[in-house]
Design an enzyme around this catalytic site. Structure first.
Site, PDB file in Angstrom:
ATOM      1  N   ASN A   1      55.935  33.833 -55.135  1.00  0.00           N
ATOM      2  CA  ASN A   1      55.884  32.367 -55.127  1.00  0.00           C
ATOM      3  C   ASN A   1      54.773  31.958 -54.153  1.00  0.00           C
ATOM      4  OD1 ASN A   1      56.275  29.636 -54.932  1.00  0.00           O
ATOM      5  ND2 ASN A   1      58.466  29.756 -54.444  1.00  0.00           N
TER       6      ASN A   1
ATOM      7  N   ARG B   1      56.285  32.324 -59.868  1.00  0.00           N
ATOM      8  CA  ARG B   1      56.754  30.952 -60.010  1.00  0.00           C
ATOM      9  C   ARG B   1      55.533  30.052 -60.185  1.00  0.00           C
ATOM     10  NH1 ARG B   1      57.805  26.230 -56.066  1.00  0.00           N
ATOM     11  NH2 ARG B   1      58.868  24.880 -57.531  1.00  0.00           N
TER      12      ARG B   1
ATOM     13  N   HIS C   1      62.529  21.815 -60.365  1.00  0.00           N
ATOM     14  CA  HIS C   1      63.676  22.667 -60.027  1.00  0.00           C
ATOM     15  C   HIS C   1      64.229  23.286 -61.315  1.00  0.00           C
ATOM     16  CE1 HIS C   1      64.554  19.862 -56.371  1.00  0.00           C
ATOM     17  NE2 HIS C   1      63.832  20.905 -55.968  1.00  0.00           N
TER      18      HIS C   1
ATOM     19  N   LEU D   1      71.042  19.794 -54.609  1.00  0.00           N
ATOM     20  CA  LEU D   1      70.874  18.896 -53.461  1.00  0.00           C
ATOM     21  C   LEU D   1      70.321  19.676 -52.275  1.00  0.00           C
ATOM     22  CD1 LEU D   1      74.310  16.996 -53.721  1.00  0.00           C
ATOM     23  CD2 LEU D   1      72.162  16.524 -54.941  1.00  0.00           C
TER      24      LEU D   1
ATOM     25  N   ASN E   1      66.412  19.726 -49.644  1.00  0.00           N
ATOM     26  CA  ASN E   1      65.409  18.786 -49.144  1.00  0.00           C
ATOM     27  C   ASN E   1      64.720  18.071 -50.286  1.00  0.00           C
ATOM     28  OD1 ASN E   1      65.084  18.016 -46.553  1.00  0.00           O
ATOM     29  ND2 ASN E   1      64.315  20.022 -45.932  1.00  0.00           N
TER      30      ASN E   1
ATOM     31  N   ARG F   1      61.411  12.046 -49.772  1.00  0.00           N
ATOM     32  CA  ARG F   1      60.955  11.295 -50.954  1.00  0.00           C
ATOM     33  C   ARG F   1      61.924  10.165 -51.292  1.00  0.00           C
ATOM     34  NH1 ARG F   1      60.480  16.578 -54.477  1.00  0.00           N
ATOM     35  NH2 ARG F   1      59.661  17.813 -52.778  1.00  0.00           N
TER      36      ARG F   1
ATOM     37  N   ASP G   1      65.832  16.491 -42.213  1.00  0.00           N
ATOM     38  CA  ASP G   1      66.847  17.534 -42.302  1.00  0.00           C
ATOM     39  C   ASP G   1      68.226  16.877 -42.307  1.00  0.00           C
ATOM     40  OD1 ASP G   1      68.801  19.577 -41.392  1.00  0.00           O
ATOM     41  OD2 ASP G   1      67.016  20.828 -41.397  1.00  0.00           O
ATOM     42  N   PHE G   2      68.999  17.154 -43.349  1.00  0.00           N
ATOM     43  CA  PHE G   2      70.285  16.458 -43.508  1.00  0.00           C
ATOM     44  C   PHE G   2      71.231  16.721 -42.340  1.00  0.00           C
ATOM     45  CE2 PHE G   2      70.400  14.274 -47.582  1.00  0.00           C
ATOM     46  CZ  PHE G   2      69.218  14.711 -48.156  1.00  0.00           C
TER      47      PHE G   2
ATOM     48  N   GLU H   1      66.598  31.238 -57.390  1.00  0.00           N
ATOM     49  CA  GLU H   1      65.439  31.077 -58.265  1.00  0.00           C
ATOM     50  C   GLU H   1      64.682  32.380 -58.445  1.00  0.00           C
ATOM     51  OE1 GLU H   1      64.748  27.328 -55.921  1.00  0.00           O
ATOM     52  OE2 GLU H   1      63.639  26.803 -57.726  1.00  0.00           O
TER      53      GLU H   1
HETATM   54  P1  AMP Z   1      66.996  23.482 -49.400  1.00  0.00           P
HETATM   55  O1  AMP Z   1      65.834  22.570 -49.630  1.00  0.00           O
HETATM   56  O2  AMP Z   1      67.795  23.766 -50.633  1.00  0.00           O
HETATM   57  O3  AMP Z   1      66.652  24.728 -48.631  1.00  0.00           O
HETATM   58  O4  AMP Z   1      68.023  22.664 -48.446  1.00  0.00           O
HETATM   59  C1  AMP Z   1      67.657  22.339 -47.136  1.00  0.00           C
HETATM   60  C2  AMP Z   1      68.548  21.201 -46.650  1.00  0.00           C
HETATM   61  O5  AMP Z   1      69.920  21.637 -46.655  1.00  0.00           O
HETATM   62  C3  AMP Z   1      68.219  20.780 -45.219  1.00  0.00           C
HETATM   63  O6  AMP Z   1      68.010  19.374 -45.156  1.00  0.00           O
HETATM   64  C4  AMP Z   1      69.468  21.166 -44.450  1.00  0.00           C
HETATM   65  O7  AMP Z   1      69.742  20.258 -43.431  1.00  0.00           O
HETATM   66  C5  AMP Z   1      70.541  21.082 -45.512  1.00  0.00           C
HETATM   67  N1  AMP Z   1      71.732  21.820 -45.077  1.00  0.00           N
HETATM   68  C6  AMP Z   1      71.859  23.135 -44.864  1.00  0.00           C
HETATM   69  N2  AMP Z   1      73.127  23.407 -44.392  1.00  0.00           N
HETATM   70  C7  AMP Z   1      73.794  22.222 -44.312  1.00  0.00           C
HETATM   71  C8  AMP Z   1      75.092  21.820 -43.901  1.00  0.00           C
HETATM   72  N3  AMP Z   1      75.987  22.695 -43.489  1.00  0.00           N
HETATM   73  N4  AMP Z   1      75.396  20.505 -43.923  1.00  0.00           N
HETATM   74  C9  AMP Z   1      74.484  19.604 -44.352  1.00  0.00           C
HETATM   75  N5  AMP Z   1      73.245  19.918 -44.760  1.00  0.00           N
HETATM   76  C10 AMP Z   1      72.883  21.200 -44.733  1.00  0.00           C
END
Ligand code: AMP
Length: 399
Positions: free
Chosen positions: A7, A91, A180, A209, A211, A241, A283-284, A385
């Site tokens: 990738n 990819r 995706h 769900l 980033n 976004r 970052d969530f 993926e």
């Molecule tokens: P990804 O793009 O699929 O790698 O997802 C990354 C996102 O997942 C980041 O914003 C992380 O903050 C969020 N994330 C990972 N673990 C948790 C959790 N336990 N609670 C909330 N968000 C999470």
């Protein structure tokens, strides 16, 4: 059979070598800062210490050579020669309207990837560079391109056309493609297998769900709708976004902030989403922490994110005239039990969907998280993926 999955980003290269007999990852790694000072390779093999190498990588050819060297090294390698690697799966972000499935790379495929540079300006040039580097470093090895857009190629016309003059579709291929795609194909397929659903008729909604975030609707594993569009900007609220927005906002921003259209799009792509709303982070986890500490807009951002997910689920239930299973995946979908429960409990009661709090505590492996009497099955299924790319590559090289 051993398949190498690559990738490529503009200055990075991620890889995994997968043994397809067991689907085990033999080695994986990352080349960072390709073409920039401070290039570094990190190579990970299960059970041994990570191998790190800081060495100049002026381009992707050098990076690919280093990856093959690492994979065949006598200390931290996992194969004795490159001959043991049967094929390489790449990819690729965008295949335009011409490419509808994964395909063995030939000149025509490379031409199509090049013709889609303006549809995927950050990714397609890097993806092509990775393919050409492999052709140079290990000539004769089959390369397979797996496109992020292929899931969206089965969408019906009512779902993929934008309601703008059709000449723009004909001239430029402006339509909804979705992204995706590898994840949506993989997770909807796993949902059918894991949930013992009808492989021809199962109506599945996948909530990817992370980033970047998107939702898809599929029937029998075939995409019928997906929330991202011409670019990955459409749809859900994401880390940075905006997702769906009135396009007139762009004009308004340009006029009032005295910025160009490109700059306005940069705001919508990189400075919006939960980052823009909360002002805290993309970052969530950071946004959740701030919300718990009383930051009002952080709480609103998360509320809006979950609300948008629920609205799309509702739309896709209507689009398919029903739903058998809803699956959560990716960073937030796999790890954030609270968000999963919040969405189901607050918005999906009308479907008879019920979350099981004990089952919902699952981490790291596929699970049913709804109650036995829930009218819709709810799952958490980790996306993968790389494995999806490797499976497609194997299928194509085996003929
Ligand atoms: P990804 O793009 O699929 O790698 O997802 C990354 C996102 O997942 C980041 O914003 C992380 O903050 C969020 N994330 C990972 N673990 C948790 C959790 N336990 N609670 C909330 N968000 C999470």
């Amino acid at each position: 059979m051993k398949i190498l999955v690559i990738n490529c980003g503009s200055s990075s290269l991620k890889y995994q070598l997968i043994d397809m007999d067991t689907e085990a990852v033999l080695a994986k790694g990352l080349c960072e800062r390709i073409g920039i000072a401070g290039s570094k390779l990190t190579h990970k093999v299960p059970g041994i210490e990570d191998f790190e190498l800081e060495t100049p990588m002026e381009n992707h050819d050098v990076a690919v050579k280093l990856v093959f060297d690492a994979l065949t090294d006598k200390d931290h390698g996992v194969v004795s020669s490159v001959d043991e690697i049967n094929a390489i799966g790449h990819r690729v972000l965008h295949g335009g309207k011409e490419i509808t499935q994964s395909t063995v790379v030939d000149q025509h495929v490379k031409d199509v990837i090049r013709s889609c540079f303006d549809l995927g300006p950050l990714h397609n040039p890097a993806n092509l560079t990775g393919i050409e580097a492999c052709e140079k470093i290990v000539p004769g090895k089959p390369n397979v391109a797996v496109f992020d857009t292929t899931f969206g190629m089965s969408l019906p016309e009512k779902a993929f056309y934008y309601a703008i003059p059709t000449e723009y579709y004909e001239k430029y291929g402006i339509r909804r493609y979705g992204f995706h795609g590898t994840s949506h194909t993989f997770v909807s397929g796993e949902t059918i297998k894991f949930g013992h659903l009808d492989p021809e008729k199962a109506k599945v909604i996948v909530c990817h769900l992370g980033n970047g975030a998107s939702i898809s609707a599929s029937i029998g594993g075939k995409g019928v709708d997906t929330s991202m569009g011409l670019t990955p900007l459409e749809g859900l609220i994401m880390g940075t976004r905006s997702g769906d927005i009135d396009p007139a906002v762009v004009q308004f921003l340009c006029n009032h902030e005295h910025i160009t259209v490109d700059e306005a799009l940069n705001v919508l792509n990189k400075k919006s989403g939960v980052l823009g709303m909360s002002g805290v982070s993309s970052d969530f986890r950071d946004v959740e922490k701030a919300a718990k500490e009383g930051n009002h807009m952080a709480a609103v951002a998360l509320d809006a994110f979950r609300y948008r997910v629920a609205k799309y689920i509702g739309a896709y239930v209507a689009a398919m005239n029903g739903v058998d299973a809803i699956t959560f995946t990716a960073g937030v979908g796999e790890n954030d039990a609270y968000t999963r429960a919040f969405i189901v409990e607050n918005y999906l009661g009308y479907l008879g969907a019920k979350i099981d709090p004990e089952r919902n505590k699952v981490r790291g492996k596929a699970a049913l998280i709804s109650t036995d009497d829930s009218k819709v099955k709810i799952f958490m299924i980790p996306t993968n993926e790389e494995l999806a790319i490797a499976r497609d590559t194997l299928r194509l090289v085996q003929g």
